[in-house]
Design an enzyme around this catalytic site. Structure first.
Site, PDB file in Angstrom:
ATOM      1  N   CYS A 114      46.799   3.653 -87.101  1.00  0.00           N
ATOM      2  CA  CYS A 114      46.036   4.207 -85.974  1.00  0.00           C
ATOM      3  C   CYS A 114      46.924   4.852 -84.909  1.00  0.00           C
ATOM      4  O   CYS A 114      46.441   5.636 -84.089  1.00  0.00           O
ATOM      5  CB  CYS A 114      45.157   3.135 -85.347  1.00  0.00           C
ATOM      6  SG  CYS A 114      43.915   2.522 -86.485  1.00  0.00           S
ATOM      7  N   HIS A 250      43.354   6.488 -78.260  1.00  0.00           N
ATOM      8  CA  HIS A 250      42.859   6.141 -79.599  1.00  0.00           C
ATOM      9  C   HIS A 250      41.520   5.428 -79.433  1.00  0.00           C
ATOM     10  O   HIS A 250      41.360   4.595 -78.543  1.00  0.00           O
ATOM     11  CB  HIS A 250      43.875   5.247 -80.308  1.00  0.00           C
ATOM     12  CG  HIS A 250      43.339   4.650 -81.571  1.00  0.00           C
ATOM     13  ND1 HIS A 250      42.721   5.410 -82.542  1.00  0.00           N
ATOM     14  CD2 HIS A 250      43.307   3.356 -82.020  1.00  0.00           C
ATOM     15  CE1 HIS A 250      42.341   4.616 -83.539  1.00  0.00           C
ATOM     16  NE2 HIS A 250      42.684   3.375 -83.239  1.00  0.00           N
ATOM     17  N   ASN A 280      36.077   4.448 -85.194  1.00  0.00           N
ATOM     18  CA  ASN A 280      37.546   4.467 -85.225  1.00  0.00           C
ATOM     19  C   ASN A 280      37.989   5.261 -86.454  1.00  0.00           C
ATOM     20  O   ASN A 280      37.810   4.809 -87.590  1.00  0.00           O
ATOM     21  CB  ASN A 280      38.057   3.011 -85.289  1.00  0.00           C
ATOM     22  CG  ASN A 280      39.569   2.923 -85.295  1.00  0.00           C
ATOM     23  OD1 ASN A 280      40.268   3.917 -85.500  1.00  0.00           O
ATOM     24  ND2 ASN A 280      40.086   1.724 -85.097  1.00  0.00           N
TER      25      ASN A 280
END
Ligand code: UT7
Length: 323
Positions: A114, A250, A280
């Site tokens: 991520c 993020h 996500n």
């Protein structure tokens, strides 16, 4: 005079298929209310059968190049952040390079899950600053739907597929204050390997495996490390939080993002949030959010943009860009 990296284009791509929280609640012990309240997610996109990470990456890069008024043959560096490559090898970047018609320079993948987009941006920025390349595309692209255990309500509701890309051009800079990538700060702590990982892979098992996460532990580390790396980025540039035009974080959990906004004293309208629509998307989440805010006119040339991310590894980082 020194060489710095200027952002000259931005693009994104999302697969067509939308899966809402309510659709997941039909076959899992979950609810739209729980998912929204605990994460901020409302829906996610999922790649079609046969639609691969390289396809998503290619469309995002093509759109970023178009917005920069360039084509693939103008590029001499392609860095693709992904934890869901088409194949174990070669790098998915090689496939995207060929499709874009890029015939010189180098193309490779960067894997920091991520946090991958921040790591890839840093690698490309360093190459441009050193004169190793003059034009680069930095892509974040993922198909996490392929590594989710769709029976595990603790993880499968959280992720989505997508891709985003930035085009960078080396510019000669005589003094500070111009439009370029100001800094990248990267960190990893391999002692936390087991709190967010995939239980497969070529060296450890036969299959690609499924994502496993101790969510509460990751949450705790995320708040602590992201807070610290934001301070580090601001201090290194002698900037204050009040000078930031946009926080583009993020998109893992709206509660983590809200905590970062409070820490910086930023009003919510200075924070780019796409988690409700995208969920996500790992390495794709920051460039997807950048594209959304550039496209609707929020992010404008000259704005100070702060990005931050944390993911498996653990790995985390922050980038500051004068857009
Ligand atoms: O992008 C990479 C980095 N990732 C992150 O930053 C993610 C960080 N972690 C998180 O975002 C949160 O920890 C989660 C969203 C993953 C989970 O939220 P939480 O508030 O930490 O929930 P929890 O894991 O502590 O679970 C609370 C309860 C549990 O039930 P009991 O044990 O209290 O009865 C879970 O079983 O919620 C239950 N639960 C669910 N309930 C309904 C877990 N998932 C679900 C679900 N629907 N989908």
């Amino acid at each position: 005079m020194s060489l710095r990296s200027q952002v000259t284009g931005c693009g994104a791509y999302l697969p067509d298929r939308v899966i809402t929280n309510s659709e997941l609640a039909v076959r899992l012990d979950t609810s739209d209310e729980w998912i929204r309240k605990r994460t901020g997610i409302g829906e996610r996109r999922v790649a079609a059968p046969g639609e691969l990470t390289s396809d998503l990456a290619y469309y995002a890069a093509q759109r970023a190049l178009a917005s920069a008024g360039m084509s693939g043959s103008d590029l001499d560096l392609l860095v693709l952040a992904t934890a869901t490559p088409d194949n174990t090898f070669p790098a998915t970047a090689a496939k995207v390079q060929a499709r874009l018609g890029m015939v010189r320079g180098a193309a490779f993948d960067v894997q920091a899950v991520c946090a991958g987009f921040i790591f890839a941006l840093s690698v490309a920025d360093n190459a441009l600053r050193l004169g190793q390349a003059r034009t680069a595309v930095v892509i974040g692209a993922e198909t996490f739907s392929r590594i989710l255990d769709w029976d595990d309500r603790g993880t499968c509701v959280l992720f989505g597929d997508g891709a985003g890309a930035l085009v960078l051009k080396a510019v000669s800079v005589a003094s500070p204050g111009g439009r370029f990538v100001l800094s990248n700060h990267l960190h990893s702590d391999g002692r936390q390997y087991d709190i967010l990982y995939v239980d497969g892979g070529p060296s450890s098992s036969r299959g690609a495996g499924f994502l496993r996460m101790h969510g509460r532990e990751v949450f705790r580390h995320a708040v602590q490390h992201l807070s610290a790396v934001i301070d580090e980025a601001l201090e290194a540039n002698q900037l204050t939080a009040a000078e930031i035009d946009w926080l583009v974080p993020h998109q893992a959990n709206s509660r983590i993002i809200d905590a970062m906004g409070r820490k910086l004293g930023l009003s919510p309208d200075k924070i780019v949030m796409t988690i409700e629509q995208h969920a996500n998307t790992s390495a794709a989440s920051i460039p997807l959010a950048l594209e959304a805010a550039v496209d609707d006119g929020r992010i404008k040339p000259g704005h100070l943009v702060l990005m931050e991310a944390l993911g498996g590894g653990l790995s985390w980082g922050a980038s500051l860009v004068r857009w």
